[in-house]
Design an enzyme around this catalytic site. Structure first.
Site: not given
Ligand code: COA
Length: 258
Positions: A112, A132
């Site tokens: 966004e 989302e």
């Molecule tokens: N909000 C808060 N923390 C987030 C985040 C988010 N949207 N996206 C990533 N992080 C954090 C993770 O919790 C992790 O923190 P930690 O090390 O303290 O546990 C860190 O960032 C690294 O992310 P991680 O998930 O370990 O990396 P990955 O390579 O395994 O996965 C993604 C990457 C992007 C697939 C995964 O982080 C994800 O699905 N994030 C959420 C995306 C999302 O739903 N965004 C929309 C929100 S409305």
């Protein structure tokens, strides 16, 4: 002076970096507040002609809103944050061209944010989604509206209803991003584009932005009328005299934003 973002100036180009790489640059309220404050400063800084927004590190542009902040939010606080105090709206109304430099995950609020910018340059490693729906909620930072305007209802509906990620090549093909480059060339190519735009006349850039944005927010008659009014305003500027004189004298114009 900021904790969650950095601002760097390179000539006429400013680069705002969302700087929470350990959390994939997820957007907290503090990021929004600091981003809005930085944009208010950059807006007034005449030395800055173009703004680039990116995310720190090699993995993510912005992986969405910080999900850990969702707990405890009420409908009223979310509405206030997303409508009145969001970085999305500050970018949308920013008077100078804004380029999103998408260097990795560009998800949810990150997508966004990129869509609130005027142009999107992506690395081949970038990934895009509106996830989302997987959290039992929906887009709140412009996703359903800007994505639909950029890529059309069918593509937008698919991304919004499935939450699936698309790769950079697909994002380019459907019009979500302007250009895709190998990761090691993204910054140089984005700077090249920013520097090219930074040489143009600032007032004409601002008015052109306003006119293009108005196209998807009005009907054709209103849009054409607005375009003529803005076009006419250009004729009051010193830069119009300079641009025309430079063409006739076969030299490069030197625009001053006046
Ligand atoms: N909000 C808060 N923390 C987030 C985040 C988010 N949207 N996206 C990533 N992080 C954090 C993770 O919790 C992790 O923190 P930690 O090390 O303290 O546990 C860190 O960032 C690294 O992310 P991680 O998930 O370990 O990396 P990955 O390579 O395994 O996965 C993604 C990457 C992007 C697939 C995964 O982080 C994800 O699905 N994030 C959420 C995306 C999302 O739903 N965004 C929309 C929100 S409305």
């Amino acid at each position: 002076m900021y904790e969650t973002i950095t601002v760097e100036k390179r000539g006429k180009v400013a680069i705002l970096t969302i700087n929470r790489p350990d959390k994939l640059n997820a957007l907290t309220k503090q990021v929004h507040a600091e981003g809005v404050a930085a944009l208010n400063e950059l807006k007034k800084d005449d030395s800055v002609r173009v703004l680039i927004i990116t995310g720190a590190g090699e993995k993510a542009f912005v992986a969405g809103s910080d999900i850990s902040e969702f707990a405890g939010e009420t409908p009223v606080t979310q509405r206030d944050q997303f409508y009145d105090r969001s970085l999305y709206n500050s970018i949308d109304t920013f008077p100078k061209p804004v380029i999103a430099m998408v260097n990795g995950f560009c998800l949810g609020g990150g997508n966004e944010l990129a869509m609130a910018c005027d142009l999107r340059m992506a690395s081949e490693t970038a990934r895009f989604s509106q996830p989302e729906i997987n959290l039992g909620i929906m887009c709140g930072g412009g996703g359903t509206q800007r994505l639909t305007r950029l890529v059309g209802e069918g593509r937008s509906m698919e991304m919004v209803l499935t939450g699936d990620m698309i790769d950079a090549a697909t994002a380019e093909r459907i019009g979500l991003v302007n250009h895709v480059y190998p990761a090691d060339q993204l910054e140089a190519e984005t700077m090249k584009l920013a520097e090219k735009i930074a040489e143009k006349a600032p007032i004409a850039l601002q008015l052109s932005k306003e006119a293009v944005k108005f196209a998807s927010r009005s009907n054709l008659d209103e849009g054409l009328r607005r375009e003529v009014d803005l076009f006419a305003i250009c004729f009051s500027t010193e830069d119009k005299q300079e641009g025309v004189a430079a063409f006739l004298e076969k030299r490069k114009p030197n625009f001053k934003g006046k």
